[in-house]
Design a protein around this motif. Structure first.
Motif, short mmCIF file in Angstrom:
data_model
loop_
_atom_site.label_atom_id
_atom_site.label_comp_id
_atom_site.label_asym_id
_atom_site.label_seq_id
_atom_site.Cartn_x
_atom_site.Cartn_y
_atom_site.Cartn_z
N MET A 111 -13.85 26.50 26.20
CA MET A 111 -14.20 26.49 24.93
C MET A 111 -13.20 27.51 24.01
SD MET A 111 -15.88 24.90 22.82
CE MET A 111 -16.85 24.75 21.48
N LYS A 112 -12.89 28.67 24.55
CA LYS A 112 -12.27 29.92 24.10
C LYS A 112 -10.87 29.43 24.03
CE LYS A 112 -14.54 34.04 24.88
NZ LYS A 112 -14.56 35.22 25.56
N LYS A 113 -10.28 28.51 25.03
CA LYS A 113 -9.01 27.87 24.82
C LYS A 113 -8.65 27.02 23.95
CE LYS A 113 -7.36 28.48 29.56
NZ LYS A 113 -6.81 27.96 31.03
N ILE A 114 -9.72 26.06 23.48
CA ILE A 114 -9.72 25.12 22.51
C ILE A 114 -9.62 25.80 21.27
CG2 ILE A 114 -10.71 23.23 21.50
CD1 ILE A 114 -12.12 22.57 24.22
N ILE A 115 -10.30 26.59 21.16
CA ILE A 115 -10.37 27.64 19.89
C ILE A 115 -8.94 28.04 19.71
CG2 ILE A 115 -11.32 29.45 18.47
CD1 ILE A 115 -14.02 28.63 19.53
N LYS A 116 -8.28 28.64 20.67
CA LYS A 116 -7.22 29.38 20.76
C LYS A 116 -6.14 28.34 20.05
CE LYS A 116 -4.03 32.26 23.74
NZ LYS A 116 -3.86 32.57 25.09
N TYR A 117 -5.84 27.37 20.85
CA TYR A 117 -4.91 26.21 20.86
C TYR A 117 -5.04 25.69 19.13
CZ TYR A 117 -3.67 26.14 25.49
OH TYR A 117 -3.08 26.58 26.89
N VAL A 118 -6.28 25.39 18.96
CA VAL A 118 -6.56 25.10 17.35
C VAL A 118 -6.07 25.97 16.39
CG1 VAL A 118 -8.28 24.60 15.73
CG2 VAL A 118 -8.43 23.57 17.88
N CYS A 119 -6.34 27.43 16.69
CA CYS A 119 -5.58 28.37 15.80
C CYS A 119 -4.28 28.69 15.85
CB CYS A 119 -6.10 29.82 16.25
SG CYS A 119 -7.85 29.87 15.80
N MET A 120 -3.50 28.22 16.93
CA MET A 120 -2.25 28.11 17.13
C MET A 120 -1.46 27.00 16.44
SD MET A 120 -1.54 29.49 21.22
CE MET A 120 -0.13 28.71 21.33
N VAL A 121 -2.30 25.93 16.43
CA VAL A 121 -1.88 24.58 15.62
C VAL A 121 -1.94 24.97 14.29
CG1 VAL A 121 -2.27 22.29 15.24
CG2 VAL A 121 -2.33 23.08 17.61
#
Length: 163
Positions: A1-11
């Motif tokens: 879940m942290k990875k998804i949030i991290k990728y969404v923030c990066m996008v």
């Protein structure tokens, strides 16, 4: 879940950076097109250029002196079209003139040269646009309206005029 949030923030951050870069590029293009337009612009065709040209033309438009005579007070000066100028003394001590043609308008006179008068509205110090020049020893007047190529002249005579 942290990875998804991290990728969404990066996008989201990448999208903001791309958006800022696009805005900067569009500003650069707009400024370049403005510089190009200004380089090929003719300033004499702008509104300010036309105003300056009109002022220069009007300044160079010389008014010929008239006869060294005063207008006849109370005597109507008429033309062939039925227009009539009548000079009278003003209440404040100067001279005023009433122009009658399709109504009646009264102006205050100011002497601007030998036998030459400028007309002003009586309630405010703004030029009415008529220049009156005495001719035929004061028995006739030449009325000029406008300046430059739009100038119109008309001759108004009294009954005693020899013109």
């Amino acid at each position: 879940m942290k990875k998804i949030i991290k990728y969404v923030c990066m996008v989201i951050v990448a999208g903001l950076l791309i958006s800022k870069a696009m805005e900067a590029y569009e500003d650069y293009e707009r400024k370049e097109s403005q510089r190009e337009q200004l380089a090929h612009r003719d300033p004499s065709k702008s509104i300010g250029g036309k105003m300056v040209r009109d002022i220069i033309e009007n300044y160079n438009d010389e008014i010929q002196p008239g006869d060294d005579a005063e207008p006849l007070l109370g005597e109507p000066y008429t033309d062939v079209d039925g227009g009539e100028w009548i000079f009278a003394e003003s209440l404040n001590g100067g001279t005023q003139v009433t122009f009658k043609k399709n109504g009646s308008r009264t102006f205050t006179l100011e002497k601007i040269g030998t036998g030459v008068y400028n007309t002003y509205y009586t309630d405010k110090y703004a030029s009415a646009g008529y220049i009156i020049r005495m001719i035929d020893e004061g028995r006739a007047i030449e009325v000029q309206q406008g300046k430059g190529e739009r100038k119109k002249k008309a001759i108004f005579k009294t009954a005693a005029s020899g013109l």
